[in-house]
Enzyme design. Structure first.
Site, PDB file in Angstrom:
ATOM      1  N   LYS A  13       0.474  -0.625  -0.002  1.00  0.00           N
ATOM      2  CA  LYS A  13      -0.437  -0.280   0.127  1.00  0.00           C
ATOM      3  C   LYS A  13       1.025   1.114   0.243  1.00  0.00           C
ATOM      4  O   LYS A  13       1.084   2.252  -0.872  1.00  0.00           O
ATOM      5  CB  LYS A  13      -1.141   0.174   1.726  1.00  0.00           C
ATOM      6  CG  LYS A  13      -2.263  -1.093   1.049  1.00  0.00           C
ATOM      7  CD  LYS A  13      -3.018  -0.901   2.300  1.00  0.00           C
ATOM      8  CE  LYS A  13      -2.116  -1.166   3.743  1.00  0.00           C
ATOM      9  NZ  LYS A  13      -1.575  -2.471   4.177  1.00  0.00           N
ATOM     10  N   ARG A  88     -10.412   0.756   8.038  1.00  0.00           N
ATOM     11  CA  ARG A  88      -9.592  -0.471   8.862  1.00  0.00           C
ATOM     12  C   ARG A  88     -10.275  -1.602   9.184  1.00  0.00           C
ATOM     13  O   ARG A  88     -10.475  -2.400   9.559  1.00  0.00           O
ATOM     14  CB  ARG A  88      -8.547  -0.136   9.025  1.00  0.00           C
ATOM     15  CG  ARG A  88      -7.766  -0.732   8.541  1.00  0.00           C
ATOM     16  CD  ARG A  88      -6.027  -0.391   9.471  1.00  0.00           C
ATOM     17  NE  ARG A  88      -4.803  -1.012   9.642  1.00  0.00           N
ATOM     18  CZ  ARG A  88      -3.679  -0.575   8.519  1.00  0.00           C
ATOM     19  NH1 ARG A  88      -3.734   0.734   8.284  1.00  0.00           N
ATOM     20  NH2 ARG A  88      -2.919  -1.318   8.816  1.00  0.00           N
TER      21      ARG A  88
END
Ligand code: AP5
Length: 218
Positions: A13, A88
């Site tokens: 990421k 998340r």
């Protein structure tokens, strides 16, 4: 363009977010970097999050939602951003939706970088980061010209506390339980795009760029 990058720890990421930032001229906002800076500074936030991070657990939702509400209100976010590490959990995704609605904005896309667990463990064991500018390296896949010295600013490199194998396994388990359900959440909203995260970094970036080119920013 407002994008989210999602994927297990070590899927790339951060690596890809920096390439997207440079290509599309939008800020890269990494919650991990924000929290690590708070820990380094010894701020009140840093003291609250340190133990969660060292054990590979997520920090409490409300803490991170407050941090991100403040960050996304900054001027550099006016033309969009790439979120690396947020949301998340479903609670964080719903909070982001609410925040965007309050600003009459919408997310443009969510890119899931997909990598198997064993590859992640291998990658994170070899990851090094610059103590000065934060540039990321890998002892085998992205070596600095001089061992343990940053190519960009000349500072020393270090290994993150949460990159030990045992903690990486804990982070992977947290990802599968708490973050992976987001894929379904964003798929239902027709925002999800998946990309294979194993292979050459530049090739993966090409594939991500081609997915981004299919998006019309709102
Ligand atoms: P965070 O810093 O976000 O960690 P993470 O999601 O676990 O992701 P990583 O930074 O480990 O990996 P990455 O996917 O960015 O991979 P990278 O590009 O570096 O979060 C840390 C902690 O903060 C969490 O555990 C939690 O406690 C807390 N936190 C953060 N956000 C939160 C939130 N929203 N809610 C609650 N808590 C939160 O790549 C990894 C390595 O592989 C590098 O060495 C790189 O050079 C190499 N590499 C990259 N791509 C490739 C490739 N294609 N091939 C080979 N090597 C590659």
């Amino acid at each position: 363009m407002k994008l989210v990058l999602v994927g297990p720890p070590g899927c790339g990421k951060g690596t890809q977010a920096v390439l997207i930032r440079d290509e599309y001229k939008i800020p890269q906002i990494s919650t991990g970097d924000i929290l690590r800076a708070a820990v380094r500074d010894g701020s009140a936030l840093g003291k609250k999050v340190q133990d969660y991070m060292n054990s590979g657990q997520l920090v409490p939702d409300q803490l991170i939602i407050d941090v991100m509400s403040e960050r996304l209100a900054k001027e550099d976010c006016a033309n969009g951003y790439i979120l690396d590490g947020f949301p998340r959990t479903l609670a964080q995704a719903e909070a982001l939706d609410k925040l965007l609605i309050s600003k009459k904005q919408k997310l443009d896309g969510v890119i899931s970088i997909e990598v198997a667990d064993d590859e992640v463990v291998k990658r994170l064991a070899g990851r090094r980061q610059c103590t000065g500018c934060g540039e990321g390296y890998h002892v085998a896949f992205k070596k600095p010209a001089k061992e343990n010295v940053c190519d960009k600013c000349g500072s020393a490199l270090y290994q993150r506390d949460d990159d030990k194998e045992e903690t990486v396994r804990a982070r992977l388990s947290v990802y599968r339980k708490q973050t992976e359900p987001l894929l379904n959440y964003y798929d239902k909203k027709d925002l999800l795009k998946r990309v294979e995260g194993k292979g050459n970094i530049e090739e993966i970036f090409k594939n991500i760029s081609s997915l981004i080119s299919e998006i019309t920013p709102q």
